[in-house]
Write an enzyme that holds these catalytic residues in place. Structure first.
Site, mmCIF file in Angstrom:
data_model
loop_
_atom_site.group_PDB
_atom_site.id
_atom_site.type_symbol
_atom_site.label_atom_id
_atom_site.label_comp_id
_atom_site.label_asym_id
_atom_site.label_seq_id
_atom_site.Cartn_x
_atom_site.Cartn_y
_atom_site.Cartn_z
ATOM 1 C CB CYS A 160 -0.917 0.003 1.209
ATOM 2 S SG CYS A 160 -1.601 -1.605 1.542
ATOM 3 C CD GLU A 310 -3.085 6.984 9.451
ATOM 4 O OE1 GLU A 310 -3.927 6.135 9.113
ATOM 5 O OE2 GLU A 310 -2.627 7.851 8.671
ATOM 6 C CG PHE A 396 -0.558 -5.765 4.986
ATOM 7 C CD1 PHE A 396 -0.902 -5.079 6.137
ATOM 8 C CD2 PHE A 396 -1.473 -6.658 4.460
ATOM 9 C CE1 PHE A 396 -2.128 -5.265 6.757
ATOM 10 C CE2 PHE A 396 -2.705 -6.863 5.062
ATOM 11 C CZ PHE A 396 -3.031 -6.165 6.214
#
Lengths: 409, 88
Positions: A160, A310, A396
Site C-alpha cells: 500500500c 495511526e 503490510f
C-alpha cells in the site's frame, strides 16, 4: 540541493477519472464504492468494490488493448493525463525518469492465465504476451515507451506504500541531480476473484451495509470494519523547480518532505513507532514544525487496529499539536487503491492545499473514543490558507511512507 | 473466404490498418507488426481456426508467409483428423 515541484496531476479512480472531478467528489462526499459491475465465472457474488468508471481508449488498436493488463492501461492513461496537464517539455529525455508503484502488477492477466491453465494443463493455451503483461514493471516500462523517457524506469512494489515511495524516491533523485524530471505514481487493479477472496480471508474487507453499500467503509468510526478493495492510478509530474519556473509551468505545490521507515515488528500489525518515525522524518526532511502542517491525508484503512495505531502515531509525532490538525481518510469514498493509493491520496492533499478545503472522512457518524483526533467528519471544511499538507501511506510488511507538500514560493 | 481474405480482415481489424496495405507481399515489418505482435496474432489465428497450440518456430516475414503457415497447419489438422477416423 535542488528543489522539486509538482507541475502535473493525473488520476483514474472510483471517484472520477481526472483530478478535478475526483476532488469535487471527495469534497461533496460522493462515494465511488458499489457493487462490482460483473460477476466472475466461478462465483455469483456481487462483490463490493471501487471500480474505475468506464473510459475511452481512443488511439489504442484492439491488438494493443489485448496486450495491456488493465493495471498498465490505467497507468498509461493516467501518466498521459499528468504529462498533458503539465504541458511538459523535456529538452533531454535521458534526464527524464519514471518512478512507479504497484502492488501486484498484472494480477488480472495472471489470474486469467491460471484460469486457462489449471483446469487442463496438457492442452491449455496461454496468451504469448502473458509474461510482459504480468510483470510488475510493465506499467513503468510502458510509460517509458510511451513518453520516450530514457532515464531510469523504476518499479516500487511495497504494497500500500508503493506509489508514495515511488514519489518519494523521485523527489530524492531530482534533488540529488540523478534526473531533471519524473513521472511518479502508481497503479493497481486487483479486482480479481482470487485477490478479493484473499483480502476477505485476511478479514480486512468492510462488512457490507446492506441498505447503503456505498457507505460500508468507515475510517476512524466505532463501527468501522475494514476497507473496500478498489482499483485506480495516480500520477504526478515532478520537476526541478528552476527548470519548471523557467519554462513557465503551472506549479501546484513544492514536494518538500519524504519519510520512509520500516517497523521490523510484524508482517501485518502496524507499529506506532514506525509510523511516527516516518512522519517525523518527513517533517525533518521538509524542515517544518508540526504546527506548519494544516492537513493530514491519513492512510485510514478503517481496520480496527490500523486506525487506532495511526491515531496514536500522529499523536506521537505531533505531540499536543495533533489535536488541532484536520485529519481525514478519503478511502471511505474511493476505497483502498493499493499500489496506487499513495499517489491518489497525495493528489487529494495537493488539491486541498491548492483550494484551501479539506476533504471529509465520510461515513463517520459513530465516533470511537479511542480515535479522538479531528477527522473532519462527513463535511468538507474550508480552511484558512494552508501552508503544508501531509499524506500517509502504511504498507503490510511494516513499510511506512510519508510525503509533505507546501505552497511554492 | 480464402485464408488470405480472413487473415487480411483480422489484420485490418486488430492493427487498424488500411486494407489496401495488406497485400500478400507486404512484409509484417512494413505493417509495423513486430515479432511479439506476430506471436500474439498467431495466437488469435489459432483461436479462429481452432488449432492446437504449436511451439514450433517458423519464420514469418510477409502476409503470404502467415497464409502459408495457416494453410500448412490446416492441412496437418485435416490429415490428423482423417487418420483418427481411419483407426476408428
Amino acid at each position: 540541493m535542488k528543489r522539486v515541484v509538482v507541475t502535473g496531476l493525473g488520476i483514474m479512480s472510483p471517484c472520477g477519472n481526472d483530478p478535478a472531478s475526483f476532488f469535487a467528489n471527495l469534497i461533496a462526499g460522493r462515494s465511488g464504492i458499489g457493487r462490482h459491475s460483473r460477476t466472475f465465472p466461478e462465483d455469483t457474488t456481487r462483490w463490493l468494490t471501487g471500480e474505475v468508471p468506464p473510459f475511452a481508449t481512443d488511439g489504442f488498436t484492439p491488438m494493443r488493448l489485448g496486450t495491456l493488463d488493465r493495471t498498465t492501461l490505467i497507468a498509461l492513461l493516467t501518466a498521459r493525463q499528468a504529462i498533458a496537464d503539465a504541458r511538459l517539455a523535456v529538452p533531454d529525455k535521458s534526464r527524464a525518469a519514471v518512478y512507479w508503484g504497484t502492488g501486484l502488477g498484472g494480477a488480472g492477466t495472471m489470474e486469467q492465465s491460471y484460469r486457462q491453465t489449471l483446469g487442463n494443463p496438457a492442452t491449455a493455451r496461454v496468451k504469448p504476451t502473458t509474461v510482459v503483461m504480468t510483470m510488475n514493471n510493465a506499467a513503468a516500462s510502458e510509460i517509458s515507451l510511451d513518453t520516450g523517457f530514457t532515464g531510469p524506469a523504476y518499479t516500487y512494489s511495497i504494497a500500500c506504500a508503493s506509489a508514495a515511495i515511488g514519489i518519494g524516491e523521485a523527489l530524492r533523485a531530482i534533488r540529488n541531480g540523478y534526473c531533471d524530471c519524473a513521472i511518479a505514481g502508481g497503479a493497481d487493479s486487483l479486482l480479481t476473484l482470487g485477490s478479493l477472496k484473499a483480502w476477505q480471508a485476511l478479514q480486512t474487507l468492510a462488512r457490507e451495509d446492506a441498505a447503503h453499500p456505498e457507505t460500508s467503509c468507515r475510517p476512524f468510526a466505532a463501527d468501522r470494519s475494514g476497507f473496500v478493495l478498489g482499483e485506480g492510478a495516480g500520477a504526478v509530474v515532478l520537476e526541478e523547480a528552476g527548470a519548471a519556473r523557467a519554462r513557465g509551468a503551472t506549479i501546484y505545490a513544492e514536494l518538500v518532505g519524504f519519510g520512509s521507515t520500516s517497523d521490523a515488528s510484524h508482517i501485518t500489525k502496524p507499529s506506532v513507532d514506525g509510523q511516527a518515525r516516518a512522519m517525523r522524518m518527513a517533517l525533518d526532511d521538509a524542515a517544518l514544525a508540526p504546527q506548519d502542517i494544516g492537513y493530514i491525508n491519513a492512510h485510514g484503512t478503517a481496520t480496527s487496529t490500523g486506525d487506532l495505531v495511526e491515531t496514536q502515531a500522529i499523536k506521537a509525532a505531533f505531540g499536543a499539536t495533533a489535536m488541532h490538525i484536520p485529519v481525514s481518510s478519503t478511502k471511505a469514498l474511493h476505497g483502498h487503491l493499493m499500489g496506487a493509493t499513495g499517489a491518489v491520496e497525495f493528489i487529494a492533499a495537493v488539491k486541498a492545499l491548492q483550494e484551501n478545503i479539506v476533504p471529509p472522512t465520510a461515513h463517520l457518524h459513530k465516533p470511537d473514543p479511542a480515535c479522538d483526533l479531528d477527522y473532519v467528519p462527513n463535511q468538507a471544511r474550508r480552511t484558512g490558507s494552508l501552508r503544508a499538507v501531509m499524506s500517509n501511506s502504511f504498507a503490510f510488511g511494516g513499510n511506512n511512507a510519508v510525503l509533505i507538500a507546501t505552497r511554492f514560493n | 473466404m480464402s485464408t488470405f481474405d480472413t487473415i487480411r480482415e483480422m489484420i485490418v481489424e486488430q492493427f487498424q490498418l488500411d486494407p489496401a496495405l495488406v497485400t500478400p507481399e507486404a512484409t509484417l515489418e512494413s505493417l509495423k507488426i513486430d515479432s511479439l505482435a506476430t506471436v500474439e496474432f498467431m495466437f488469435l489465428l489459432e483461436d479462429k481456426y481452432k488449432f492446437e497450440a504449436t511451439s514450433e518456430q517458423v519464420e514469418l516475414r510477409t502476409v503470404q508467409d502467415l497464409v502459408n503457415e495457416i494453410d500448412r497447419l490446416l492441412a496437418a489438422q485435416r490429415a490428423a483428423q482423417a487418420a483418427q477416423k481411419d483407426t476408428a
